[in-house]
Write a protein that holds these residues in place. Structure first.
Motif, PDB file in Angstrom:
ATOM      1  N   ALA A   1       0.829  -1.206   0.000  1.00 50.24           N
ATOM      2  CA  ALA A   1       0.000   0.000   0.000  1.00 50.24           C
ATOM      3  C   ALA A   1       0.863   1.255   0.000  1.00 50.24           C
ATOM      4  O   ALA A   1       0.583   2.215  -0.735  1.00 50.24           O
ATOM      5  CB  ALA A   1      -0.926  -0.006   1.214  1.00 50.24           C
ATOM      6  N   ARG A   2       1.910   1.262   0.808  1.00 49.68           N
ATOM      7  CA  ARG A   2       2.794   2.427   0.850  1.00 49.68           C
ATOM      8  C   ARG A   2       3.531   2.587  -0.465  1.00 49.68           C
ATOM      9  O   ARG A   2       3.639   3.695  -1.009  1.00 49.68           O
ATOM     10  CB  ARG A   2       3.775   2.280   2.021  1.00 49.68           C
ATOM     11  CG  ARG A   2       4.483   3.571   2.410  1.00 49.68           C
ATOM     12  CD  ARG A   2       5.649   3.921   1.510  1.00 49.68           C
ATOM     13  NE  ARG A   2       6.635   2.864   1.463  1.00 49.68           N
ATOM     14  CZ  ARG A   2       7.593   2.803   0.535  1.00 49.68           C
ATOM     15  NH1 ARG A   2       7.658   3.699  -0.448  1.00 49.68           N
ATOM     16  NH2 ARG A   2       8.468   1.806   0.548  1.00 49.68           N
ATOM     17  N   ARG A   3       4.042   1.479  -1.021  1.00 54.15           N
ATOM     18  CA  ARG A   3       4.778   1.568  -2.289  1.00 54.15           C
ATOM     19  C   ARG A   3       3.893   2.105  -3.413  1.00 54.15           C
ATOM     20  O   ARG A   3       4.319   2.975  -4.189  1.00 54.15           O
ATOM     21  CB  ARG A   3       5.338   0.190  -2.656  1.00 54.15           C
ATOM     22  CG  ARG A   3       6.584  -0.197  -1.869  1.00 54.15           C
ATOM     23  CD  ARG A   3       7.211  -1.454  -2.406  1.00 54.15           C
ATOM     24  NE  ARG A   3       6.454  -2.644  -2.033  1.00 54.15           N
ATOM     25  CZ  ARG A   3       6.683  -3.340  -0.930  1.00 54.15           C
ATOM     26  NH1 ARG A   3       7.624  -2.974  -0.099  1.00 54.15           N
ATOM     27  NH2 ARG A   3       5.967  -4.412  -0.660  1.00 54.15           N
ATOM     28  N   ARG A   4       2.673   1.611  -3.486  1.00 62.02           N
ATOM     29  CA  ARG A   4       1.777   2.068  -4.545  1.00 62.02           C
ATOM     30  C   ARG A   4       1.342   3.517  -4.328  1.00 62.02           C
ATOM     31  O   ARG A   4       1.111   4.243  -5.296  1.00 62.02           O
ATOM     32  CB  ARG A   4       0.551   1.149  -4.606  1.00 62.02           C
ATOM     33  CG  ARG A   4       0.887  -0.246  -5.121  1.00 62.02           C
ATOM     34  CD  ARG A   4      -0.338  -1.126  -5.210  1.00 62.02           C
ATOM     35  NE  ARG A   4      -0.014  -2.435  -5.748  1.00 62.02           N
ATOM     36  CZ  ARG A   4      -0.894  -3.421  -5.896  1.00 62.02           C
ATOM     37  NH1 ARG A   4      -2.169  -3.225  -5.543  1.00 62.02           N
ATOM     38  NH2 ARG A   4      -0.516  -4.582  -6.384  1.00 62.02           N
ATOM     39  N   THR A   5       1.253   3.917  -3.076  1.00 65.92           N
ATOM     40  CA  THR A   5       0.930   5.314  -2.778  1.00 65.92           C
ATOM     41  C   THR A   5       2.018   6.235  -3.303  1.00 65.92           C
ATOM     42  O   THR A   5       1.735   7.280  -3.916  1.00 65.92           O
ATOM     43  CB  THR A   5       0.749   5.499  -1.259  1.00 65.92           C
ATOM     44  OG1 THR A   5      -0.359   4.716  -0.822  1.00 65.92           O
ATOM     45  CG2 THR A   5       0.502   6.961  -0.906  1.00 65.92           C
ATOM     46  N   CYS A   6       3.262   5.871  -3.084  1.00 66.04           N
ATOM     47  CA  CYS A   6       4.379   6.682  -3.600  1.00 66.04           C
ATOM     48  C   CYS A   6       4.438   6.643  -5.124  1.00 66.04           C
ATOM     49  O   CYS A   6       4.728   7.652  -5.767  1.00 66.04           O
ATOM     50  CB  CYS A   6       5.692   6.193  -2.992  1.00 66.04           C
ATOM     51  SG  CYS A   6       5.869   6.565  -1.231  1.00 66.04           S
ATOM     52  N   GLU A   7       4.170   5.485  -5.701  1.00 59.65           N
ATOM     53  CA  GLU A   7       4.148   5.387  -7.166  1.00 59.65           C
ATOM     54  C   GLU A   7       3.082   6.296  -7.764  1.00 59.65           C
ATOM     55  O   GLU A   7       3.235   6.801  -8.883  1.00 59.65           O
ATOM     56  CB  GLU A   7       3.895   3.939  -7.589  1.00 59.65           C
ATOM     57  CG  GLU A   7       5.081   3.013  -7.342  1.00 59.65           C
ATOM     58  CD  GLU A   7       4.743   1.557  -7.599  1.00 59.65           C
ATOM     59  OE1 GLU A   7       3.570   1.274  -7.964  1.00 59.65           O
ATOM     60  OE2 GLU A   7       5.638   0.707  -7.446  1.00 59.65           O
ATOM     61  N   ALA A   8       2.003   6.522  -7.006  1.00 57.80           N
ATOM     62  CA  ALA A   8       0.935   7.420  -7.473  1.00 57.80           C
ATOM     63  C   ALA A   8       1.296   8.893  -7.293  1.00 57.80           C
ATOM     64  O   ALA A   8       0.538   9.779  -7.702  1.00 57.80           O
ATOM     65  CB  ALA A   8      -0.364   7.110  -6.728  1.00 57.80           C
ATOM     66  N   GLY A   9       2.462   9.154  -6.664  1.00 60.65           N
ATOM     67  CA  GLY A   9       2.933  10.530  -6.530  1.00 60.65           C
ATOM     68  C   GLY A   9       2.758  11.159  -5.169  1.00 60.65           C
ATOM     69  O   GLY A   9       3.113  12.327  -4.971  1.00 60.65           O
ATOM     70  N   ALA A  10       2.219  10.412  -4.204  1.00 63.05           N
ATOM     71  CA  ALA A  10       2.009  10.969  -2.864  1.00 63.05           C
ATOM     72  C   ALA A  10       3.300  10.926  -2.053  1.00 63.05           C
ATOM     73  O   ALA A  10       4.153  10.061  -2.249  1.00 63.05           O
ATOM     74  CB  ALA A  10       0.911  10.211  -2.140  1.00 63.05           C
TER      75      ALA A  10
END
Length: 210
Positions: A86-95
Motif C-alpha cells: 500500500a505504501r509503495r503504490r501510494t508513492c508510485e501514485a505521486g504521494a
C-alpha cells in the motif's frame, strides 16, 4: 512550532488545499489528532483503523485506496506501513509519505521538533563522506567490524519529504550506505535492542567472515 507542525510544514511541505491523510490506530490516536489539527488549511482526513498484528501487514484495501488518492500521508501507527505494498503504490501514485511507527510523545518532541536546516546539513555531509570512503570500520570494546563500501553511493535521510513520491521514516537524521556484498569481516555484539522485540535480555553476538 511544535512537532506536528514540523511534520506538516517542514517535512511534508503541505500546501493549502492539498489532500492530506493522517492514518492512525486507537493506541496512537492522540498523536494522530495533533497532526490532523496542525494541517489546518489542507483538505485533511483522519482515519483510525484497527492495528495490524505485525509490522509490514497491509492496511485495509479501502484505506489503501484513500492513501493512493492523497497528496501526502502521515502514518502514526502502532505497526509500520513502511514496507507495505500500500505504501509503495501510494508513492508510485505521486504521494509523499511520512511513516512514524511506534512514535511516543517524548520521541516526537525530542527528535522530530528539531532544526531541520542543521539536520539536513549534517546528514548530507555524512553521506558525502561515506560515498568518498572505501571502507567502514565499526570499533567497539566487544570487537571490530570492517566493511568494504568502495564505489557505493550513500544516501541522507534528512526529513525532506516534499517531492512527489518521496517516502521516509520520522524521526529523521541518518546517512546510510549499502556495503559490498560478502565483504564484511569481524565481530558485532548487539546489547541494546532489536526491532521488533525491543530491549534484549542477553547480548546477540555475530561473527562475519569475508
Amino acid at each position: 512550532m511544535g512537532w506536528a507542525e514540523r511534520v506538516v510544514r517542514e517535512c511534508l511541505g503541505l500546501s493549502e488545499g492539498e489532500r492530506f491523510l493522517v492514518l492512525t490506530d486507537p493506541g496512537m490516536e492522540e498523536l494522530g489528532r495533533e497532526l490532523f489539527e496542525a494541517a489546518e488549511g489542507t483538505d485533511r482526513a483522519l482515519v483510525i483503523i484497527d492495528p495490524r498484528e505485525t509490522h509490514g501487514e497491509e492496511p485495509p484495501d479501502h484505506v489503501a485506496a484513500m492513501m493512493r488518492s492523497s497528496n501526502a500521508v502521515a502514518a502514526v501507527t502502532s505497526w509500520s506501513i513502511s514496507h507495505t505494498e500500500a505504501r509503495r503504490r501510494t508513492c508510485e501514485a505521486g504521494a509523499r509519505v511520512a511513516s512514524m511507527p511506534g512514535l511516543t510523545r517524548d520521541t516526537a518532541e525530542r527528535a522530530i521538533d528539531v532544526d531541520y536546516k542543521r539536520l539536513r546539513s549534517l546528514s548530507r555531509g555524512l553521506a558525502e563522506r561515506l560515498t568518498e570512503a572505501s571502507e567502514a570500520r565499526l570499533v567497539t570494546p566487544a570487537g571490530e567490524l570492517v566493511i568494504d563500501i568502495s564505489g557505493r553511493e550513500a544516501l541522507a535521510d534528512d526529513g525532506n519529504l516534499r517531492d512527489p513520491g518521496e517516502f521516509g521514516n520520522l524521526p529523521a537524521g541518518e546517512a546510510f550506505v549499502a556495503p559490498i556484498e560478502g565483504s564484511a569481516e569481524g565481530h558485532v555484539q548487539i546489547d541494546g535492542s532489536v526491532a521488533p522485540d525491543g530491549i534484549l535480555d542477553e547480548p546477540i553476538k555475530l561473527d562475519y567472515k569475508a
